[in-house]
Write a protein that holds these residues in place. Structure first.
Motif, short mmCIF file in Angstrom:
data_model
loop_
_atom_site.label_atom_id
_atom_site.label_comp_id
_atom_site.label_asym_id
_atom_site.label_seq_id
_atom_site.Cartn_x
_atom_site.Cartn_y
_atom_site.Cartn_z
N HIS A 66 0.84 -1.20 0.00
CA HIS A 66 0.00 0.00 0.00
C HIS A 66 0.87 1.25 0.00
CE1 HIS A 66 -3.33 2.66 0.90
NE2 HIS A 66 -2.66 3.12 1.93
N TRP A 67 1.92 1.26 0.81
CA TRP A 67 2.80 2.43 0.89
C TRP A 67 3.49 2.69 -0.45
CZ3 TRP A 67 5.61 0.86 6.06
CH2 TRP A 67 4.74 1.11 7.14
N LEU A 68 3.89 1.64 -1.13
CA LEU A 68 4.55 1.84 -2.43
C LEU A 68 3.55 2.45 -3.43
CD1 LEU A 68 6.93 -1.23 -2.92
CD2 LEU A 68 7.26 0.88 -1.65
N ALA A 96 6.85 -2.80 -6.30
CA ALA A 96 8.11 -2.09 -6.56
C ALA A 96 8.23 -1.74 -8.04
CB ALA A 96 9.29 -2.95 -6.11
N ALA A 97 7.80 -2.67 -8.89
CA ALA A 97 7.86 -2.42 -10.34
C ALA A 97 6.97 -1.24 -10.71
CB ALA A 97 7.43 -3.67 -11.10
N ALA A 98 5.84 -1.09 -10.01
CA ALA A 98 4.93 0.03 -10.32
C ALA A 98 5.62 1.36 -10.02
CB ALA A 98 3.64 -0.11 -9.51
N VAL A 99 6.51 1.37 -9.01
CA VAL A 99 7.24 2.60 -8.68
C VAL A 99 8.18 2.96 -9.81
CG1 VAL A 99 8.87 3.68 -7.07
CG2 VAL A 99 7.07 2.18 -6.18
N THR A 100 9.01 2.02 -10.22
CA THR A 100 10.00 2.34 -11.26
C THR A 100 9.34 2.55 -12.62
OG1 THR A 100 10.54 -0.02 -11.37
CG2 THR A 100 12.00 1.36 -10.10
N GLU A 101 8.24 1.83 -12.86
CA GLU A 101 7.53 2.04 -14.13
C GLU A 101 6.90 3.43 -14.18
OE1 GLU A 101 4.89 -1.31 -14.40
OE2 GLU A 101 6.57 -2.67 -14.77
N ALA A 102 6.64 4.01 -13.01
CA ALA A 102 6.10 5.38 -12.95
C ALA A 102 7.20 6.42 -13.13
CB ALA A 102 5.37 5.59 -11.62
N GLY A 103 8.45 5.96 -13.31
CA GLY A 103 9.56 6.90 -13.50
C GLY A 103 10.17 7.39 -12.19
N LEU A 104 9.83 6.70 -11.10
CA LEU A 104 10.37 7.06 -9.78
C LEU A 104 11.43 6.04 -9.37
CD1 LEU A 104 6.88 7.78 -8.21
CD2 LEU A 104 8.64 9.50 -8.68
N PRO A 105 12.44 6.50 -8.63
CA PRO A 105 13.48 5.56 -8.21
C PRO A 105 13.03 4.68 -7.06
CG PRO A 105 13.95 7.72 -7.31
CD PRO A 105 12.72 7.88 -8.17
N LEU A 106 13.42 3.42 -7.08
CA LEU A 106 13.23 2.52 -5.93
C LEU A 106 14.57 1.85 -5.69
CD1 LEU A 106 10.45 0.29 -4.72
CD2 LEU A 106 12.68 -0.79 -5.15
N VAL A 125 13.97 -11.31 -5.42
CA VAL A 125 13.00 -11.17 -6.50
C VAL A 125 12.71 -9.69 -6.76
CG1 VAL A 125 11.94 -13.42 -6.07
CG2 VAL A 125 10.95 -11.38 -5.01
N ILE A 126 13.22 -8.82 -5.88
CA ILE A 126 12.97 -7.39 -6.01
C ILE A 126 13.99 -6.72 -6.95
CG2 ILE A 126 12.67 -5.21 -4.71
CD1 ILE A 126 10.76 -7.35 -3.69
N SER A 127 15.23 -7.25 -6.94
CA SER A 127 16.33 -6.54 -7.61
C SER A 127 16.07 -6.26 -9.09
CB SER A 127 17.63 -7.35 -7.48
OG SER A 127 17.97 -7.50 -6.13
N ALA A 128 15.43 -7.21 -9.77
CA ALA A 128 15.24 -7.05 -11.21
C ALA A 128 14.37 -5.85 -11.57
CB ALA A 128 14.63 -8.32 -11.81
N VAL A 129 13.54 -5.40 -10.63
CA VAL A 129 12.65 -4.27 -10.93
C VAL A 129 13.07 -3.00 -10.19
CG1 VAL A 129 10.70 -5.79 -11.41
CG2 VAL A 129 10.96 -4.85 -9.11
N SER A 130 14.14 -3.10 -9.40
CA SER A 130 14.57 -1.91 -8.65
C SER A 130 15.55 -1.09 -9.47
CB SER A 130 15.17 -2.31 -7.30
OG SER A 130 16.33 -3.07 -7.49
N VAL A 153 15.11 11.60 -7.79
CA VAL A 153 13.83 12.32 -7.80
C VAL A 153 14.07 13.74 -8.29
CG1 VAL A 153 11.95 13.27 -6.42
CG2 VAL A 153 12.75 10.95 -5.99
N ARG A 154 15.15 14.38 -7.76
CA ARG A 154 15.45 15.76 -8.17
C ARG A 154 15.72 15.84 -9.66
NH1 ARG A 154 18.96 15.94 -3.33
NH2 ARG A 154 17.76 16.98 -1.73
N ALA A 155 16.43 14.85 -10.18
CA ALA A 155 16.80 14.87 -11.60
C ALA A 155 15.68 14.34 -12.48
CB ALA A 155 18.06 14.03 -11.82
N GLY A 156 14.65 13.75 -11.87
CA GLY A 156 13.53 13.20 -12.63
C GLY A 156 13.88 11.94 -13.38
N VAL A 157 14.82 11.17 -12.83
CA VAL A 157 15.19 9.91 -13.50
C VAL A 157 15.17 8.74 -12.51
CG1 VAL A 157 16.61 10.90 -15.31
CG2 VAL A 157 17.66 10.32 -13.13
N ALA A 158 14.71 7.60 -13.00
CA ALA A 158 14.74 6.41 -12.18
C ALA A 158 15.53 5.30 -12.86
CB ALA A 158 13.32 5.92 -11.91
N ALA A 159 16.15 5.68 -13.96
CA ALA A 159 16.77 4.65 -14.80
C ALA A 159 17.87 3.89 -14.06
CB ALA A 159 17.36 5.30 -16.04
#
Ligand SMILES: O=C1C[C@@](O)(C(=O)O)C[C@@H](O)[C@@H]1O
Length: 161
Positions: A66-68, A96-106, A125-130, A153-159
């Motif tokens: 929920h927090w993510l 976690a994938a939803a965070v990075t897919e939204a362009g936010l860093p995790l 199982v988290i690393s592949a999507v972080s 977040v400041r730079a607007g990149v999660a890549a």
């Protein structure tokens, strides 16, 4: 304003936590039982210039998920310490994938070094999507992870690198 959510599962979701702290060459010395509790005792919200860091800890997998989701809605960077959920929670992985897919860093963090576990280190199982992983540095894992998340977040990149 830049916000980073530090979301952590608790010590007791951590199988063999004492073993990680004591294994030769394994976890960082700081990764002793109680450190995570100390860290979370900082609790709530910490402000540092333009940066707001929210510390939250729960033993409830659904609450972590929920927090993510809230982080995605709010545009927050995330530092996720999945402890015992690391090795099997595909539900947490999807969140976690939803965070990075939204362009936010995790940034996935571990106080200890999962690769140095007595059992040979089960994979995450988290690393592949972080965005990235910081492990084995005790409290510094959190420090570096918060810095990395805030910068992205400041730079607007999660890549991923
Ligand atoms: O629960 C834990 C603790 C841990 O996340 C750590 O911070 O050292 C490492 C994981 O492998 C383990 O399952």
């Amino acid at each position: 304003m830049t916000t980073v959510l530090v979301a952590a599962a608790p010590e007791r979701a951590r199988p063999g936590s004492g073993r990680i702290a004591s294994s030769a060459g394994g976890g960082a010395p700081e990764a002793s039982s109680g450190l995570r509790s100390e860290l979370m005792a900082l609790g709530g919200t910490v402000h540092d210039g333009d940066l707001t860091v929210e510390f939250r800890q729960t033993d409830d997998e659904a609450e972590l998920i929920h927090w993510l989701g809230r982080a995605v809605e709010s545009g927050w960077g995330v530092v996720l310490d999945p402890t015992g959920f690391t090795h099997y929670s595909y539900a947490l992985r999807d969140a976690a994938a939803a965070v990075t897919e939204a362009g936010l860093p995790l940034i996935e963090v571990h106080l200890g070094n999962p690769g140095a576990r007595d059992d040979g280190g089960r994979s995450s199982v988290i690393s592949a999507v972080s965005t990235g992983v910081i492990a084995g540095l005790g409290f510094d894992s959190y420090r570096f992870a918060v810095q990395a998340a805030a910068a992205r977040v400041r730079a607007g990149v999660a890549a991923r690198a």
